[in-house]
Design a protein around this motif. Sequence first.
Motif, PDB file in Angstrom:
ATOM      1  N   TYR A 235       0.833  -1.188   0.000  1.00 40.16           N
ATOM      2  CA  TYR A 235       0.000   0.000   0.000  1.00 40.16           C
ATOM      3  C   TYR A 235       0.879   1.254   0.000  1.00 40.16           C
ATOM      4  O   TYR A 235       1.627   1.498   0.946  1.00 40.16           O
TER       5      TYR A 235
ATOM      6  N   GLY B 181       0.397   4.366   0.477  1.00 35.39           N
ATOM      7  CA  GLY B 181       0.209   5.301   1.585  1.00 35.39           C
ATOM      8  C   GLY B 181       1.019   4.896   2.802  1.00 35.39           C
ATOM      9  O   GLY B 181       1.644   5.727   3.467  1.00 35.39           O
ATOM     10  N   MET B 182       1.034   3.579   3.076  1.00 31.25           N
ATOM     11  CA  MET B 182       1.770   3.084   4.234  1.00 31.25           C
ATOM     12  C   MET B 182       3.273   3.259   4.007  1.00 31.25           C
ATOM     13  O   MET B 182       4.012   3.619   4.921  1.00 31.25           O
TER      14      MET B 182
ATOM     15  N   ALA C 109       4.198   6.865   4.603  1.00 28.74           N
ATOM     16  CA  ALA C 109       4.110   7.226   6.025  1.00 28.74           C
ATOM     17  C   ALA C 109       5.307   6.660   6.790  1.00 28.74           C
ATOM     18  O   ALA C 109       5.889   7.330   7.645  1.00 28.74           O
ATOM     19  N   MET C 110       5.681   5.427   6.456  1.00 25.85           N
ATOM     20  CA  MET C 110       6.826   4.806   7.127  1.00 25.85           C
ATOM     21  C   MET C 110       8.109   5.550   6.791  1.00 25.85           C
ATOM     22  O   MET C 110       9.003   5.696   7.627  1.00 25.85           O
TER      23      MET C 110
END
Lengths: 217, 554
Positions: free
Chosen positions: B26, B28-29, B32-33
């Motif tokens: 994903y 988005g993940m 963010a990470m």
Amino acid sequence: MMLDISGLYASLMHEVKNTLGLMSITLDGVHPTGDPEHDAPLNETRLLCQRVAERLQQALLLYKAVNGQLSPMVDAYSPADVLGELRDEAQALVRDRLKVTVRIADDVPLIWFFDRNLVEMALVNAIHNSIQYARDRILLEASLDDGALCLAVKDDSDGYPEHILECVRNDQPYRSQGTGLGLQFARLVAQAHADRGREGELRLTNEDGAVFRLLLP
Amino acid sequence: MSLIAFGKAETDIDYSAMRALVVDDYPGMRSAMRIALSNFGLTKIDMSANATEVLFKVQHNEYDLILCDFNLGDGRDGQQVLEELRHRGLITLDTAFIMVTAESVYEKVAATAELAPDDYLIKPFNAEILRHRLDGILRRKLAFADIYRYFAGGELEKALECCDLLIKEKPKYIVDTLRFKGELLNAMGRFEEAEALYKQVIQMRAIPWARLGLARTLHMQKKDEAAEELLHDVLEDSPELVSAYDLMAEVKLARNDAREAQAALEKGAAISGKTVRRQQRLGEVAFANGDLDKARAAFSAALDKGRHSIFVTPADYGNLCRVQVEQGDMNGALDTLKKGKMALHSSPEGQLVSAVVQGLVHTKSGRAAEAGRALDEAVRLRNVGARADEQSMLDLAGVCMANGRLEEGDAIVREVARNAHDSDALMAKARQLYEATGRGEAGDQVLKEATAEVRRLNNEGVMLAHKSDYAAAVECMLAASREAPFNPRVIMNTAWVILKRIDQEGMDHDLFAEARRLIEEAGRQSPGHTRITGLRSHLKQVEGRFGIHGSKKK
């Protein structure tokens, strides 16, 4: 074709929970500006976001527990590390509104055996509860209680309402929403930690404020 | 009571020089990470969306930490990725591997510490949690650095010493250290010590990996009744513990209960069916039990789950086709070959398996001319050095015999017999081939002759070694390994007596080189055999004693 409603709910909750997790890690990237008009709602949103995600996580675990699938994966962990991690997480959430400290009793061993993820989830719930009601400070404490590890969350709030204390004393299900679900979860986690015939325990008391204790044999 | 100031008591981890890989399907993940990691000071952060990308990236970069989501898009999960990375030696134990999972209850206990991730992070988590976990893992890696270094270099004795030292110096890591030490002792064949160690951990707490470890050492010591009893209890307490079913199957097989072994594997596969090796084992056991439907399902699953995996070899195609032919589903077998064409045609072994299956199908379908052509192709491949797994080789022998090419068939049986003289299952299958063509007596004769010399040389060599006459033992075993160059037991014994002789009489460079080659061959023939780690360690010790630098080729 029959629709598997409970399975559908479970996967829906999963998705919502993951999205919230993503939202929370994204919000962590927004830095405070020092302007209360900006920072206050930001802080409030972060806390709310975590609480909703946490609630969903507990609901999913309760669902599993009801189906008899909550078997803890016990290994050796450092109580000091666990409380340190929770402290930093809590402090980051409240910024400087409250002071969160850790105290480890001298006789607490370097390692103890428990399922870290389950225990942390139970404690996080208690911490978030304290964040809501504490005036100035929250203390996370590890000590030994009759051979069991006692992990406590103490605050300086007005304490738990009498009906909740009553429920815990009489080992009844909790009726009130939110807090009740979290406590139910914490009790399940405590009970799932059994060693040599002794079960873990959840204890709630009012001392200088609310005191939440998780006893792990 | 003492107040602890966190972050001061232990060394700070410096992230600025580290390289990280974030694996999540994903986007988005992933981003963010990346933001979270860059806030810790990391600047070199790579990202992958699936298993194929991970393998590619890891081949080209050295990572200090890998954050991998358990559910990956392309049909493989994080655990499979980790196992493949470790088996191919693409990451060492120094790399921190963190599994990210949305499940609160998950397949946590990998069979060994080596194949377990360093930690599990449950979604959702925030930056503080991630930072704490990473700090903790990297500090532990630092504490284990010497142990890992000696382990990677095959110096197991030294790694053991470091374990004992670490237990004394950093009691916080006592349980992690004991876990690693238990596996070292097992790898070195010191099962009694391992047994005592696991019992010591269980005294502290009956944690699943310690009980599994104890069951494994009991099984290795042939105390299978005790092992079975223990595993039974373990599974009663933790029915989700998949690797306990795998071990239970081996214990049941050792107790000659193949039906129960199959049942145990089926339970494990029902919980976690993605593991290629579990499906392969289930297929083998079911096939031996004559349960063709189950065998077919398991071999199909192994191929299906293992697409692009290193754990799938041409033998897996051979296994599935063999079941299909046995079921009379000739088109199914040809279809399997067609589907595996890409994989099979890329190696001589794969081409040979493919020719054998075609020979088998055409023979059973009564198409003599086609069968003959397939046989010719197989013979051609063998003449240029192609070798296939023993089962396929025996299939080939069977096809030869069915087509009247008896001498070619006998020659292949002889070769298989020499290289697997101690395998009851293969010898039984060979005997069946002869009985099927009404040549039972001739078959007994072929098998007896083929294995007699290997058996004699091997037994004599081992006997001489036990009398500490290593010089004579080496001569004997070298002769045996010329007879049976791919026989795992023979070549491991040969390497062992050579190393013992060098220990006793001093360095002989030619023999030493031969021992190294034999150990490498044993690793190819019998990957993961319990003796190999010990032999490699012995080789390293000799190397160290005589100041030889190991070959750098990998």
